[in-house]
Every structure is written in structure tokens, then in C-alpha cells.
Design a protein around this motif. Structure first.
Motif, mmCIF file in Angstrom:
data_model
loop_
_atom_site.group_PDB
_atom_site.id
_atom_site.type_symbol
_atom_site.label_atom_id
_atom_site.label_comp_id
_atom_site.label_asym_id
_atom_site.label_seq_id
_atom_site.Cartn_x
_atom_site.Cartn_y
_atom_site.Cartn_z
ATOM 1 N N SER A 343 9.565 -14.778 -52.830
ATOM 2 C CA SER A 343 9.003 -16.085 -52.492
ATOM 3 C C SER A 343 8.455 -16.108 -51.073
ATOM 4 N N ARG A 344 7.765 -17.185 -50.774
ATOM 5 C CA ARG A 344 7.230 -17.435 -49.449
ATOM 6 C C ARG A 344 7.799 -18.754 -48.927
ATOM 7 N N ASN A 345 7.898 -18.898 -47.619
ATOM 8 C CA ASN A 345 8.562 -20.054 -47.049
ATOM 9 C C ASN A 345 7.650 -20.957 -46.234
ATOM 10 N N ILE A 346 6.377 -20.615 -46.117
ATOM 11 C CA ILE A 346 5.485 -21.375 -45.248
ATOM 12 C C ILE A 346 4.527 -22.262 -46.038
ATOM 13 N N LEU A 347 4.047 -21.796 -47.178
ATOM 14 C CA LEU A 347 2.934 -22.442 -47.868
ATOM 15 C C LEU A 347 3.183 -23.914 -48.179
ATOM 16 N N TRP A 348 4.259 -24.220 -48.910
ATOM 17 C CA TRP A 348 4.437 -25.580 -49.399
ATOM 18 C C TRP A 348 4.741 -26.591 -48.295
ATOM 19 N N PRO A 349 5.654 -26.319 -47.374
ATOM 20 C CA PRO A 349 5.836 -27.288 -46.281
ATOM 21 C C PRO A 349 4.584 -27.446 -45.424
ATOM 22 N N ALA A 350 3.827 -26.351 -45.238
ATOM 23 C CA ALA A 350 2.587 -26.448 -44.467
ATOM 24 C C ALA A 350 1.578 -27.352 -45.174
ATOM 25 N N LEU A 351 1.451 -27.195 -46.502
ATOM 26 C CA LEU A 351 0.541 -28.047 -47.265
ATOM 27 C C LEU A 351 0.967 -29.512 -47.201
ATOM 28 N N ALA A 352 2.276 -29.748 -47.275
ATOM 29 C CA ALA A 352 2.767 -31.122 -47.209
ATOM 30 C C ALA A 352 2.446 -31.751 -45.854
ATOM 31 N N LEU A 353 2.628 -31.000 -44.773
ATOM 32 C CA LEU A 353 2.332 -31.524 -43.442
ATOM 33 C C LEU A 353 0.843 -31.784 -43.271
ATOM 34 N N VAL A 354 0.008 -30.888 -43.796
ATOM 35 C CA VAL A 354 -1.445 -31.083 -43.716
ATOM 36 C C VAL A 354 -1.857 -32.323 -44.504
ATOM 37 N N ALA A 355 -1.282 -32.487 -45.708
ATOM 38 C CA ALA A 355 -1.633 -33.641 -46.537
ATOM 39 C C ALA A 355 -1.215 -34.950 -45.864
ATOM 40 N N LEU A 356 0.001 -34.988 -45.320
ATOM 41 C CA LEU A 356 0.463 -36.196 -44.649
ATOM 42 C C LEU A 356 -0.382 -36.497 -43.416
ATOM 43 N N THR A 357 -0.755 -35.459 -42.678
ATOM 44 C CA THR A 357 -1.610 -35.655 -41.508
ATOM 45 C C THR A 357 -2.952 -36.250 -41.920
ATOM 46 N N GLY A 358 -3.496 -35.761 -43.017
ATOM 47 C CA GLY A 358 -4.766 -36.304 -43.508
ATOM 48 C C GLY A 358 -4.651 -37.770 -43.882
ATOM 49 N N VAL A 359 -3.559 -38.134 -44.532
ATOM 50 C CA VAL A 359 -3.346 -39.539 -44.912
ATOM 51 C C VAL A 359 -3.279 -40.426 -43.677
ATOM 52 N N HIS A 360 -2.539 -39.976 -42.668
ATOM 53 C CA HIS A 360 -2.388 -40.785 -41.451
ATOM 54 C C HIS A 360 -3.684 -40.832 -40.640
ATOM 55 N N LEU A 361 -4.434 -39.752 -40.652
ATOM 56 C CA LEU A 361 -5.723 -39.761 -39.957
ATOM 57 C C LEU A 361 -6.693 -40.735 -40.603
ATOM 58 N N ALA A 362 -6.634 -40.816 -41.923
ATOM 59 C CA ALA A 362 -7.566 -41.684 -42.650
ATOM 60 C C ALA A 362 -7.281 -43.154 -42.395
#
Length: 495
Positions: A343-362
Motif C-alpha cells: 500500500s501507499r500512505n500519501i495518496l488518499w490523505p493528500a487528495l482529501a486535503l487538496v479537495a478540501l482546500t479547493g472547497v474552501h478556496l471556492a
């Protein structure tokens, strides 16, 4: 390989949950707001040794964690109220991923059932800090980075030593735990020299100790200068510090404390059964582990070292595991290890943080919209801001919100920065809260224009006394807080 790239590992799942939970949380910690007030003041006016938020903080302003406040203010300008929450989410999630990496390094890549249990204990010890928007999350992450650097050095990477002075300079301007960095590197170097006697090892250890000293000295490259060197000791010796909950001994009413003791017990068991004991990890783990029992704020840092000591010594018995481990546990151990490897440990939390950042930026929200109003009395603070500047008598927890939402022109009596205020102010605060003898003299000395106070017990003690004396009127009531205005302020036409 494709499956491995998207399959979340144990740390990824924990980091994903934490990132989403913390990134969507409203702001609620009182201490956050004095950091915001300090960060805003630094950006607008620069640094000063004079406390800009009170007239009672005669010990001077020591903004050693100014970097956290400035960072939060910058994120608020970009993401609105979600800025500090997203920062905490990113720090906690990143720390979870790096802790899992450190456990893998300590166990030579064998992250099975023991590693997962140790990881769970570390998270349990850290859990009480997660809801708090405070700079110790930076301290936790930088400590884990320091641990990874020490691990790399112990395996022969000499170039990583140049990383430590840079880390020390940044750490000292972000959180007061910076002293743990040079202490960890220096203690690990001494332990390695004792583990492996020899000229070459002694040279490596001496070089590492030199970089630990450089890391310590680099902490002075900030606005507080060389004064920062003695600050951790001075702060820990303050009488007022001893009354702060996190500076008290380990609280056995908390589940986090039992998780810490379980981890310590497991580490002792593993060390006792290991054929070789490694002082490079045992020396710093023992010192910090004992310190955490005396001062519980050290427990999140000590838990990391205890877990590493457990892993480094448990892995020595790995070859005996098939003969001594029950079949079900053995299969579970192999399953977890296989899961970790695939498994990998970076992908999913990184995607979640990017998505949340996009929501807050919008659609960024104002800070007032993102604050938990059940905790922070924004209505009373707004009413205060409409009054002329003056002195505010307040409980220490609400001092930071007053300085941020009303501004530095409203001089607080005290706040939870603790160290700017001499012992006499802390004693006067207790007298006012509990109605102890001398409270009237304390009130006269401060001569407040406003009272922003809790109406519940024990706050009602002072309110009842002042109501009987007269000379105050209620301006606003917000939840458990009331704002009173001194009548002479209105009569005189000025505070």
C-alpha cells in the motif's frame, strides 16, 4: 503495481480520517486567537518587547511561536476561516504518515501487528491534542522529522546532519518544544558511541554532537535572539506554569495516559527480552519517557521514542516468532505486514486535503462564520468592539479572543500566554475569580472600564459582588459570558 499505487495503508486510512475531520472542524480553541492576534500584530507592526495586548504583562512579550500565528493569518487571507483548521489537518495527517515511516525504519521494514499496535498507541496519546488549533502540532511534526533524520544518520547518512541546524532555526520560531531536537540528536549520538565502541564511531558521535550544538545555537536566529536559549527553562520554572493542566503530572483519568503507560510497558518488555540493547534509542526514550510522567505535555513526544524503542528491540526476536506466536496472531501479523508492503500512505490523505482546500478556496467564510459560537462569545466581543478603547477585566481563557476580535486597544487583564504576566497578576486573577480576600484591591489596581466575564460558577461570585456594589451596567449577554460597562466610563465620556 497499479493496485499498490492506490491501496491505502494503515497510516493512510488514519491520516485520511483525521484530515477530513479536522479540516471541516469549526475554530474553537481559545489559545488560537492570541496566536492570531500576535501574528496580525507582527505583520502590521513588527516585533516588540513590550506587550501590546495588556498593561499587566510587564514581563514583556516573548513571541517565540510567532511563526504559527503569521502562518494562520496568511491562510485566513487565502482560505478564510478554514485556514487554521486546514493547517492543523495537514500537520496531523502528515505526522501520522511520517510516524508510520519511522516505525518501519525502526523495525527494518517489518510493520506487522506490533507496529500497528504501537502506531495505535501513539495516535491515542496524541488524540487529546487534535481538536486544539495550537502550534504544538508543528512541534509534533518537526519532532517526527527530527526522529527520521536521526534514524538516517544512525544508518550511515552523514549528510543529513546539515539538516538539523536548519530544522532548529525553523522549529524555535514555531513551537516551544524546539529544545527536544538538539537533545534527541545529542543523546542518540552518545548512545551510539556506547553501543559500538571504536574510533570511527566516536568520531561520528562527536560530529553529531557538534551539529546538535549548532542546532541549539540556530534557535537564536529569530526575533527573540539569544534570550530563547533560557526561555524553556525559565517558563517551566514559573509558578504560574505549574497550574496549567498540560504542565501537571500524567493524568490517569485520561485514556491517553493509559495508552502511554501501555506503550511504555510494552517497550520495557521488548527491551528486557532482546539479546542486544540499543542505547542510541534507549537513552533519549528513557529521559523523555520519565519526563512525560512528570509533565504530561511531553507524552506525545515520548510516546514516539518509546514506540521506536519497542520496534527496534522487538524485531530482534522476529526469527523466534513462528515457534512462539499463536497461529491466528501469526496470520494476522503476516496480513498486516503484507498490507503495509502493498500500500501507499500519501495518496488518499493528500487528495482529501487538496479537495478540501479547493472547497474552501471556492467559497471562503469569514472568521466569525467559522468560529464555534457555543465556545467563543462573538456577540459579546462585537459589543465590546463598539465601545471606546479601554481596559477589560476578563478570565484568562478569553483574553486571546478579546485581543483578536476587539483589537489590542482593548487591554486585557490576562490571557493564556501565561509568561508575560508576573505572579502577582496570576494571584490577583485567582482572587477575582474566587472572591478571595484582596479582590477589591486587585480591582482597584487594574481599574477596568469593561468586564467580560463568565456568568456561571465561579464567575457569578464576582458578578454578584459587583452587582451589590453598583456602578456597572450590562451591555451584552452571550451564552455563558456577559459584557458589563462601568458607569463612570459613560459619565466621563472616555475610558
Amino acid at each position: 503495481m497499479r493496485m499498490r499505487a492506490v491501496l491505502p495503508g494503515p497510516a493512510a486510512l488514519a491520516a485520511l480520517v483525521l484530515a477530513v475531520r479536522l479540516g471541516l472542524s469549526p475554530l474553537k480553541n481559545f489559545d488560537l486567537f492570541f496566536h492570531l492576534a500576535g501574528g496580525r500584530f507582527v505583520l502590521e507592526h513588527g516585533f516588540t518587547r513590550v506587550d501590546p495586548f495588556s498593561v499587566t504583562g510587564t514581563a514583556g512579550w516573548v513571541p517565540h511561536e510567532w511563526g504559527f500565528g503569521v502562518l494562520c493569518i496568511a491562510l485566513i487571507h487565502t482560505l478564510g476561516a478554514a485556514g487554521p483548521a486546514m493547517l492543523i489537518a495537514a500537520l496531523v495527517a502528515s505526522n501520522a504518515v511520517l510516524l508510520w515511516t519511522a516505525l518501519g525504519q525502526a523495525s527494518a521494514g517489518h510493520r506487522g501487528l506490533v507496529a500497528l499496535a504501537a502506531f495505535g498507541c501513539i495516535l491515542a496519546v496524541h488524540a487529546p491534542t487534535w481538536p486544539q488549533e495550537r502550534p504544538f502540532h508543528l512541534g509534533h511534526l518537526l519532532f517526527t522529522a527530527c526522529v527520521l533524520g536521526v534514524q538516517a544518520w544512525r544508518t550511515g547518512n552523514e549528510r543529513v546532519l546539515w539538516f538539523f541546524p536548519l530544522l532548529g532555526a525553523a522549529w524555535a520560531n514555531l513551537h516551544g518544544s524546539w529544545l527536544l531536537g538538539p537533545a534527541l540528536l545529542g543523546a542518540s549520538a552518545v548512545g551510539l558511541a556506547l553501543d559500538t565502541p571504536g574510533v570511527e564511531t566516536r568520531r561520528r558521535a562527536a560530529r553529531a554532537v557538534g551539529f546538535a550544538v549548532a542546532m541549539f545555537l540556530a534557535a537564536g536566529l529569530g526575533p527573540d535572539g539569544p534570550r530563547i536559549y533560557l526561555y524553556p527553562l525559565q517558563h517551566s520554572l514559573l509558578s504560574s506554569t505549574q497550574g496549567i493542566v498540560e504542565w501537571r503530572p500524567l493524568n490517569m483519568d485520561l485514556r491517553a495516559s493509559w495508552a502511554y503507560l501501555a506503550l511504555a510497558g510494552a517497550a520495557l518488555f521488548a527491551v528486557g527480552g532482546a539479546p542486544v540493547r540499543k542505547l542510541a534509542i534507549l537513552l533519549p526514550a528513557a529521559v523523555l519517557g520519565v519526563a512525560a510522567i512528570k509533565v504530561q505535555r511531553h507524552a506525545p513526544f515520548a510516546a514516539v521514542l518509546l514506540a521506536l524503542a519497542l520496534m527496534e528491540h522487538a524485531v530482534q526476536s522476529r526469527g523466534e516468532a513462528p515457534a512462539t506466536t499463536p497461529g491466528l496472531l501469526k496470520r494476522l501479523d503476516l496480513f498486516i505486514e503484507g498490507w503495509s508492503l502493498r500500500s501507499r500512505n500519501i495518496l488518499w490523505p493528500a487528495l482529501a486535503l487538496v479537495a478540501l482546500t479547493g472547497v474552501h478556496l471556492a467559497s471562503p467564510r469569514t472568521l466569525e462564520q467559522g468560529v464555534n459560537r457555543a465556545v467563543i462569545p462573538l456577540g459579546a466581543l462585537e459589543a465590546l468592539r463598539k465601545q471606546p478603547p479601554g481596559r477589560v477585566l476578563n478570565p484568562f481563557v478569553i483574553g486571546g479572543p478579546i485581543s483578536y476580535f476587539a483589537g489590542p486597544d482593548y487591554k486585557v487583564f490576562i490571557d493564556s500566554r501565561n509568561d508575560p504576566f508576573p505572579l502577582s497578576i496570576h494571584e490577583d486573577h485567582d482572587k477575582l475569580v474566587w472572591g478571595e480576600p484582596g479582590w477589591e484591591e486587585a480591582l482597584t489596581r487594574y481599574d477596568p472600564d469593561y468586564l467580560l466575564w463568565e456568568s456561571g460558577n465561579p464567575g457569578n461570585i464576582l458578578l454578584d459582588s459587583l452587582r451589590a456594589r453598583g456602578g456597572w451596567r450590562e451591555e451584552s449577554r452571550d451564552g455563558n459570558y456577559v459584557l458589563w460597562v462601568r458607569e463612570r466610563t459613560i459619565a466621563a465620556g472616555h475610558p
